[in-house]
Design a protein around this motif. Structure first.
Motif, PDB file in Angstrom:
ATOM      1  N   SER A  31       1.610  -1.477  -4.573  1.00 24.59           N
ATOM      2  CA  SER A  31       1.294  -2.487  -3.554  1.00 24.59           C
ATOM      3  C   SER A  31       2.348  -3.560  -3.376  1.00 24.59           C
ATOM      4  CB  SER A  31      -0.030  -3.171  -3.912  1.00 24.59           C
ATOM      5  OG  SER A  31       0.143  -3.967  -5.072  1.00 24.59           O
ATOM      6  N   GLY A  32       2.190  -4.297  -2.274  1.00 20.74           N
ATOM      7  CA  GLY A  32       3.009  -5.467  -2.014  1.00 20.74           C
ATOM      8  C   GLY A  32       2.569  -6.628  -2.883  1.00 20.74           C
ATOM      9  N   THR A  35      -1.253  -8.540  -3.192  1.00 21.48           N
ATOM     10  CA  THR A  35      -2.340  -7.820  -2.517  1.00 21.48           C
ATOM     11  C   THR A  35      -3.624  -7.957  -3.344  1.00 21.48           C
ATOM     12  OG1 THR A  35      -0.787  -6.224  -1.582  1.00 21.48           O
ATOM     13  CG2 THR A  35      -3.114  -5.580  -1.644  1.00 21.48           C
ATOM     14  N   ASP A  41      -6.999  -1.599  -0.404  1.00 23.17           N
ATOM     15  CA  ASP A  41      -5.993  -1.772   0.636  1.00 23.17           C
ATOM     16  C   ASP A  41      -5.395  -0.425   1.058  1.00 23.17           C
ATOM     17  OD1 ASP A  41      -4.680  -4.051   2.063  1.00 23.17           O
ATOM     18  OD2 ASP A  41      -2.873  -3.074   1.312  1.00 23.17           O
ATOM     19  N   HIS A 100       4.848  -0.319  -1.136  1.00 18.27           N
ATOM     20  CA  HIS A 100       4.773  -1.262  -0.025  1.00 18.27           C
ATOM     21  C   HIS A 100       5.495  -2.546  -0.434  1.00 18.27           C
ATOM     22  CE1 HIS A 100       2.518  -4.628   2.161  1.00 18.27           C
ATOM     23  NE2 HIS A 100       3.219  -4.014   3.089  1.00 18.27           N
ATOM     24  N   SER A 101       6.267  -3.100   0.490  1.00 15.72           N
ATOM     25  CA  SER A 101       6.885  -4.409   0.325  1.00 15.72           C
ATOM     26  C   SER A 101       7.707  -4.503  -0.961  1.00 15.72           C
ATOM     27  CB  SER A 101       5.797  -5.489   0.397  1.00 15.72           C
ATOM     28  OG  SER A 101       6.348  -6.756   0.661  1.00 15.72           O
ATOM     29  N   LEU A 167      -6.728 -11.721   6.179  1.00 15.63           N
ATOM     30  CA  LEU A 167      -6.791 -10.365   5.650  1.00 15.63           C
ATOM     31  C   LEU A 167      -8.094  -9.691   6.056  1.00 15.63           C
ATOM     32  CD1 LEU A 167      -6.225  -7.952   3.780  1.00 15.63           C
ATOM     33  CD2 LEU A 167      -7.014  -9.354   1.876  1.00 15.63           C
ATOM     34  N   SER A 228       8.092  -1.673  10.077  1.00 14.72           N
ATOM     35  CA  SER A 228       7.248  -2.317  11.077  1.00 14.72           C
ATOM     36  C   SER A 228       8.105  -2.909  12.194  1.00 14.72           C
ATOM     37  CB  SER A 228       6.423  -3.420  10.410  1.00 14.72           C
ATOM     38  OG  SER A 228       6.048  -4.412  11.328  1.00 14.72           O
ATOM     39  N   HIS A 271       3.270  -6.067   8.851  1.00 18.18           N
ATOM     40  CA  HIS A 271       3.883  -5.689   7.568  1.00 18.18           C
ATOM     41  C   HIS A 271       3.022  -4.705   6.771  1.00 18.18           C
ATOM     42  CE1 HIS A 271       6.321  -6.035   4.017  1.00 18.18           C
ATOM     43  NE2 HIS A 271       5.430  -6.741   3.343  1.00 18.18           N
ATOM     44  N   TYR A 272       1.716  -4.894   6.784  1.00 17.30           N
ATOM     45  CA  TYR A 272       0.805  -3.980   6.081  1.00 17.30           C
ATOM     46  C   TYR A 272       0.463  -2.806   6.998  1.00 17.30           C
ATOM     47  CZ  TYR A 272       0.000  -7.034   2.035  1.00 17.30           C
ATOM     48  OH  TYR A 272       0.153  -7.764   0.881  1.00 17.30           O
ATOM     49  N   HIS A 274      -0.067   0.281   6.633  1.00 12.57           N
ATOM     50  CA  HIS A 274      -1.073   1.269   6.230  1.00 12.57           C
ATOM     51  C   HIS A 274      -2.491   0.858   6.606  1.00 12.57           C
ATOM     52  CE1 HIS A 274      -0.064  -1.476   2.929  1.00 12.57           C
ATOM     53  NE2 HIS A 274      -1.347  -1.463   2.619  1.00 12.57           N
ATOM     54  N   ARG A 275      -2.688  -0.401   6.940  1.00 16.84           N
ATOM     55  CA  ARG A 275      -4.030  -0.838   7.351  1.00 16.84           C
ATOM     56  C   ARG A 275      -4.387  -0.362   8.755  1.00 16.84           C
ATOM     57  NH1 ARG A 275      -3.374  -7.046   5.155  1.00 16.84           N
ATOM     58  NH2 ARG A 275      -3.626  -6.574   2.918  1.00 16.84           N
TER      59      ARG A 275
END
Length: 294
Positions: A31-32, A35, A41, A100-101, A167, A228, A271-272, A274-275
């Motif tokens: 994860s970033g 998170t 997530d 991620h990130s 979020l 992104s 940026h996220y 995958h959401r």
């Protein structure tokens, strides 16, 4: 909340993990920074990948439902935590890392330390070392840290839930998360603003970037970056204001050493990614790995 994943003990700390799917190859989702619940997530993406791969999601120390601890958060320490977690799960390398990130930096360190244990990487708007030359990083003062810890311990965070509102709004709008998922993330936002491990990670951030300055990914490793479009636009504006000509896409082009097997793909979304883009990302990941990973 115990139904989310399972625990393994790594270096005396209880680490929460999720393992789904039964594919021959293993994708490790990382994860970033900060998170609240990496397992939830990544849930939509993990589920879509699990029909072809075994998918492991690891919640670092102090993240999600993992135990908190006042420990070293250098690149090397985080790599060892990931590696030992996978060993405890009896999942043998090589792995396909999917960070991620900020976890993109940790994955570069992983490949530097244990090149034979990684067969590919799929970056989700993932960080690269030279980013640290232009960005301030996350600066959490001791005062802010102690205030956040006080709010966590006393439960006063629950009176506002300000930190979790953006979020939760995105999660609800995406339609990819259940009411139970959102309930768990809400609870975690309310009780874990800034953990000891996260505070140490934020302090180590600039040093972690600097230790890998100007490195490229190994030429023999297939790499796919999902970037992104929003990040590309926003970072360009931000860096231009500071007098820098660097761009998000340019920073990623710098770390590519073999364009034949290392690619960049652009997706709409924040940026996220995958959401909101889990379907497309899963399909593109499968296509890429089918072509470049044997």
């Amino acid at each position: 909340m115990n139904q989310v994943g399972k625990e393994v003990k790594v270096n005396g700390v209880n680490i929460r993990v999720s393992v789904i799917g039964k594919g021959e190859k293993t994708i490790v989702l990382l994860s970033g920074m900060g998170t609240p619940s990496p397992i939830i997530d990544f849930k939509p993406l993990a589920e879509k990948l699990s029909d072809s791969y075994r998918v492991v999601t690891i919640e670092y120390t102090g993240y999600g439902l993992s135990e908190d601890a006042n420990i070293d958060r250098s690149n090397k320490a985080i790599v060892e935590e990931v590696r030992e977690t996978l060993k405890e799960l009896n999942i043998k390398p090589p792995y396909i890392l999917m960070p991620h990130s900020i976890s993109g930096v940790y994955c570069m360190q992983y490949m530097k330390m244990y090149p034979n244990e990684v067969e590919a990487m799929i970056g989700i708007d993932s960080s690269v070392p030279n980013q640290g030359k232009y960005e301030e990083g996350i600066n959490i003062s001791k005062g802010l840290y102690y205030l956040a810890r006080f709010l966590d311990v006393t439960g006063l965070n629950r009176l506002s839930n300000i930190s979790g509102m953006p979020l939760l709004k995105v999660m609800k709008a995406s339609g990819s998360y259940s009411n139970e998922d959102i309930k768990i993330v809400t609870a975690l936002c309310n009780r874990k603003q800034v953990t000891r491990a996260f505070f140490n990670e934020s302090k180590a951030m600039r040093k972690n970037f600097k230790s890998l300055y100007d490195m490229k990914y190994p030429a023999d490793k297939p790499i796919l970056f999902f970037l992104s479009n929003t990040s590309c636009k926003e970072l360009k504006i931000e860096l231009n204001k500071r007098g820098h000509n660097a761009t998000w896409e340019g920073l990623h082009e710098e770390v590519i050493s073999n364009p034949d097997i290392q690619k960049i793909k652009y997706l709409d979304g924040a940026h996220y990614l995958h959401r909101t883009q889990s379907d497309k990302m899963a399909d593109m990941t499968k296509e890429f790995l089918k072509e470049y990973v044997r």
